[in-house]
Design a protein around this motif. Structure first.
Motif, PDB file in Angstrom:
ATOM      1  N   MET A 105      30.651  38.073  36.150  1.00  0.00           N
ATOM      2  CA  MET A 105      31.322  39.040  35.279  1.00  0.00           C
ATOM      3  C   MET A 105      31.282  38.589  33.825  1.00  0.00           C
ATOM      4  O   MET A 105      31.113  39.411  32.912  1.00  0.00           O
ATOM      5  CB  MET A 105      32.763  39.257  35.729  1.00  0.00           C
ATOM      6  CG  MET A 105      32.888  40.048  37.016  1.00  0.00           C
ATOM      7  SD  MET A 105      32.075  41.674  36.967  1.00  0.00           S
ATOM      8  CE  MET A 105      32.980  42.494  35.653  1.00  0.00           C
ATOM      9  N   ALA A 196      38.402  40.616  46.027  1.00  0.00           N
ATOM     10  CA  ALA A 196      38.652  41.382  44.798  1.00  0.00           C
ATOM     11  C   ALA A 196      37.550  41.138  43.776  1.00  0.00           C
ATOM     12  O   ALA A 196      37.109  42.078  43.091  1.00  0.00           O
ATOM     13  CB  ALA A 196      40.014  41.001  44.222  1.00  0.00           C
ATOM     14  N   PHE A 197      37.080  39.893  43.683  1.00  0.00           N
ATOM     15  CA  PHE A 197      35.994  39.604  42.744  1.00  0.00           C
ATOM     16  C   PHE A 197      34.693  40.227  43.227  1.00  0.00           C
ATOM     17  O   PHE A 197      33.897  40.719  42.406  1.00  0.00           O
ATOM     18  CB  PHE A 197      35.821  38.098  42.560  1.00  0.00           C
ATOM     19  CG  PHE A 197      34.802  37.737  41.499  1.00  0.00           C
ATOM     20  CD1 PHE A 197      35.109  37.856  40.158  1.00  0.00           C
ATOM     21  CD2 PHE A 197      33.530  37.310  41.862  1.00  0.00           C
ATOM     22  CE1 PHE A 197      34.172  37.563  39.176  1.00  0.00           C
ATOM     23  CE2 PHE A 197      32.584  37.009  40.896  1.00  0.00           C
ATOM     24  CZ  PHE A 197      32.909  37.135  39.552  1.00  0.00           C
ATOM     25  N   GLU A 199      34.328  43.017  44.718  1.00  0.00           N
ATOM     26  CA  GLU A 199      34.374  44.429  44.323  1.00  0.00           C
ATOM     27  C   GLU A 199      34.197  44.581  42.817  1.00  0.00           C
ATOM     28  O   GLU A 199      33.502  45.486  42.348  1.00  0.00           O
ATOM     29  CB  GLU A 199      35.697  45.062  44.769  1.00  0.00           C
ATOM     30  CG  GLU A 199      35.883  45.143  46.272  1.00  0.00           C
ATOM     31  CD  GLU A 199      34.953  46.148  46.933  1.00  0.00           C
ATOM     32  OE1 GLU A 199      34.504  47.096  46.263  1.00  0.00           O
ATOM     33  OE2 GLU A 199      34.668  45.975  48.141  1.00  0.00           O
ATOM     34  N   GLU A 200      34.822  43.684  42.067  1.00  0.00           N
ATOM     35  CA  GLU A 200      34.721  43.750  40.608  1.00  0.00           C
ATOM     36  C   GLU A 200      33.280  43.587  40.156  1.00  0.00           C
ATOM     37  O   GLU A 200      32.838  44.243  39.197  1.00  0.00           O
ATOM     38  CB  GLU A 200      35.594  42.662  39.989  1.00  0.00           C
ATOM     39  CG  GLU A 200      35.625  42.692  38.474  1.00  0.00           C
ATOM     40  CD  GLU A 200      36.443  41.561  37.868  1.00  0.00           C
ATOM     41  OE1 GLU A 200      36.720  41.623  36.657  1.00  0.00           O
ATOM     42  OE2 GLU A 200      36.768  40.593  38.594  1.00  0.00           O
ATOM     43  N   ARG A 206      31.236  50.009  41.568  1.00  0.00           N
ATOM     44  CA  ARG A 206      31.496  50.533  40.227  1.00  0.00           C
ATOM     45  C   ARG A 206      30.719  51.813  39.924  1.00  0.00           C
ATOM     46  O   ARG A 206      30.941  52.438  38.880  1.00  0.00           O
ATOM     47  CB  ARG A 206      31.135  49.475  39.180  1.00  0.00           C
ATOM     48  CG  ARG A 206      32.137  48.322  39.128  1.00  0.00           C
ATOM     49  CD  ARG A 206      31.837  47.410  37.947  1.00  0.00           C
ATOM     50  NE  ARG A 206      32.885  46.433  37.751  1.00  0.00           N
ATOM     51  CZ  ARG A 206      33.993  46.625  37.039  1.00  0.00           C
ATOM     52  NH1 ARG A 206      34.203  47.794  36.466  1.00  0.00           N
ATOM     53  NH2 ARG A 206      34.892  45.673  36.912  1.00  0.00           N
TER      54      ARG A 206
END
Length: 279
Positions: A105, A196-197, A199-200, A206
């Motif tokens: 990210m 969660a990461f 998915e991020e 997205r």
């Protein structure tokens, strides 16, 4: 699109190898190590056709498992800049920070920051920031797909919308699915254990209606990459986002190395870019 074969790939590679040697920057104006941030890796190289004026631009991010690779490696820039400069198109090769210092990210944020800087600076070196495509290979393909799926990530750094995204042989469009299925050590190092990461950092998660058009180049020699590209394209089309898969009987490495050499592969990419005003 039709599958391009190994024979076609080898012919392209052989033709390039047999071509007369040229100076590294023949017909090109080079700007090396342009800074877009304070870190030593927050740099990009610009290859522009001599005398360029309002030239379209391709912004390219190398692969390397989110941990290595460099914008100045010849397999990243040489054939590509030679080809596109010859067609009046600028080529920009970007570095970002890498693992373990920066996770995917943070690397995507670096790419967005570079894109914003390029768009602001391009008119000064003969580029047209309104005719720009984002392209990357392997880990770089994951990162360009992430921004292409959710351009809002790039807008946070001041980047304006670009015309199209070309992802060269990523197997990680649906990051959560990849990580839930016996991930490689490389993927575990990049994405860790946090769902969660996952998915991020997932282009699939997205993907929205504001996504850019996509060309997804996929090796038929890599089942995971081919399946991932097909699934992502189906999801994009369901959201009314243009996405096409170019299936190649090339190795993962050749998908990077052969682009820019003569032949059907480069022609197919050129045709996609031309449809979106970047050629």
């Amino acid at each position: 699109m039709p599958i391009l074969t190994r024979r076609t790939a080898l012919a392209s590679l052989a033709a390039f190898a047999a071509a007369p040697a040229l100076p590294a920057h023949a017909g090109t104006t080079l700007r090396r190590d342009v800074p877009y941030g304070p870190h030593a890796l927050q740099r990009y190289d610009v290859y522009m056709p001599e005398g360029a004026s309002a030239a379209p631009l391709i912004v390219f991010l190398h692969g390397g498992g989110w941990a290595f690779g460099d914008k100045a490696n010849e397999n990243v820039w040489k054939a590509k800049s030679t080809h596109w400069n010859g067609r009046g198109v600028g080529f920009v090769s970007v570095n970002t920070r890498l693992l373990p210092e920066a996770d995917p990210m943070q690397q995507a944020a670096d790419l967005a920051r570079a894109l914003s800087h390029i768009q602001q600076s391009a008119p000064g070196w003969g580029g047209d920031p309104n005719r720009l495509a984002l392209m990357g290979h392997s880990a770089g393909a994951h990162l360009v797909a992430l921004l292409g799926a959710d351009p809002g990530l790039a807008r946070r750094w001041g980047a304006k919308r670009w015309r199209a995204t070309v992802a060269l042989d990523s197997a990680v469009y649906d990051t959560a699915r990849t990580m839930a299925r016996r991930p490689s050590r490389l993927h575990t190092r990049a994405f860790g254990t946090s769902r969660a990461f996952w998915e991020e950092a997932s282009p699939y998660a997205r993907l929205g209606p504001t996504a850019t058009p996509f060309l997804l180049v996929a090796s038929t020699k890599r089942r995971a990459a081919l399946s991932a590209a097909r699934n992502f394209a189906r999801a994009a089309k369901a959201r009314k986002v243009e996405a096409e898969v170019l299936e190649l009987d090339y190795s993962h490495a050749a998908i990077n190395t052969a682009l820019g050499m003569g032949g059907a592969y480069t022609q197919a990419v050129d045709a996609f870019l031309a449809r979106h005003g970047v050629a």
